[in-house]
Write a protein that holds these residues in place. Structure first.
Motif: not given
Length: 309
Positions: A1-7, A80-93, A95-98, A134-137
């Motif tokens: 939940x990206x509600x606060x800066x810490x998240x 699991x909303x949005x992150x990179x695969x092990x290659x450090x370049x390819x977005x997955x999650x 939100x990317x599928x949506x 990008x998981x925007x609350x």
């Protein structure tokens, strides 16, 4: 939940980067506690099965039709909303599928996600990015900056080792040990709960803050912590990645809607995104996409523009 800066950045960057136990001196047998890396490939929903909808495609702005793609900005640091695969370049999650699914409904050839720092996404809408998924609350402040189309309801939940061997009770967590990520809303909330326990003359909660959710998951599975407290989709993804060794217990609390962000000035694209999202909801595609990541319980059934929050 990206509600606060810490998240938005601090702890979320490492969420579920499933690695070894942070305390090398205390680890349970590997067969009981190891989990895959968050960057490991997750086979998402096959969006090529989604057909364009002519009426919705007709709503798409000409600039997107010419480009033949929907461009998304995401921080790619929040599994699991949005992150990179092990290659450090390819977005997955999810939100990317949506985004890809929205593009398919809108008759576009692809939905492309580009990595961006979280605070820079909304200011770049309408120029660098068509949308921000990008998981925007959804908050009043964000609605002032952009149009928000709701699609998820995300809150916090407790997770325990499957079967709840330590008999953790979410209704009365006093006296239990709970793992949380450093700097998150959940850490703050657990501290408030612990203070309430003490005010009622009960034993305080033993709060165990760590940087990686993976380390917390490992300790919960190994019995070192009674429970973990995190965003509900994070608990669901922990279950997926651990092979079912973690399960949610109790209800989701402190929930808030999340939305796809579109430039405030782009009413045409806003209407097209709302219609496409509603189609994904009505046809069951949204729930199917989320299910891959253990987050199907977060799906909404109505896509609303700038809902009251």
């Amino acid at each position: 939940m990206r509600k606060f800066l810490s998240l938005t950045a601090t702890a979320a960057v490492a969420a579920l980067a499933l690695a070894a136990c942070s305390d090398p001196g205390t680890s349970a047998p590997e067969e009981d506690t190891t989990t895959p890396e968050s960057g490991a490939a997750v086979e998402g929903f096959d969006v090529t099965t989604i057909e364009p909808v002519a009426d919705i495609a007709a709503m798409v702005p000409d600039t997107l039709v010419t480009a033949d793609q929907l461009t998304n900005g995401a921080s790619t640091d929040y599994p699991p909303g949005e992150f990179l695969l092990a290659d450090g370049k390819t977005p997955t999650g999810y939100d990317i599928d949506i985004v890809k699914a929205l593009a398919a409904v809108m008759g576009l050839s692809d939905g492309v996600t580009n990595t961006a720092e979280f605070p820079t996404i909304i200011p770049a809408l309408g120029t660098k990015f068509d949308i921000g998924a990008s998981s925007f609350t959804i908050t009043p402040e964000r609605i002032e900056q952009a149009n928000m189309v709701s699609y998820l309801e995300v809150g916090s939940a407790f997770g325990v080792a499957t079967g709840n061997p330590n008999n953790f009770t979410p209704e009365d967590p006093c006296g239990f040990s709970i793992g949380v990520q450093n700097g998150t809303f959940q850490q703050e909330y657990a501290e408030e709960l612990s203070a309430q326990c003490e005010a009622e003359g009960k034993e305080a909660i033993t709060i165990q803050p760590l940087s990686l959710q993976s380390d917390i998951t490992t300790k919960v599975v190994g019995g070192q912590y009674d429970a973990t407290f995190a965003d509900a989709p994070v608990i669901g993804f922990a279950s997926v990645q651990s092979g079912g060794k973690i399960e949610q217990i109790g209800d989701v609390i402190e929930s808030a809607p999340q939305g796809i962000a579109i430039a405030k000035s782009d009413e045409q694209l806003t209407a097209a995104i709302q219609a496409a999202m509603q189609h994904l909801m009505d046809e069951g595609y949204l729930a199917q996409i989320l299910a891959v990541y253990g987050a199907e319980g977060s799906a909404l059934t109505q896509a609303r523009v700038n809902p009251e929050v």
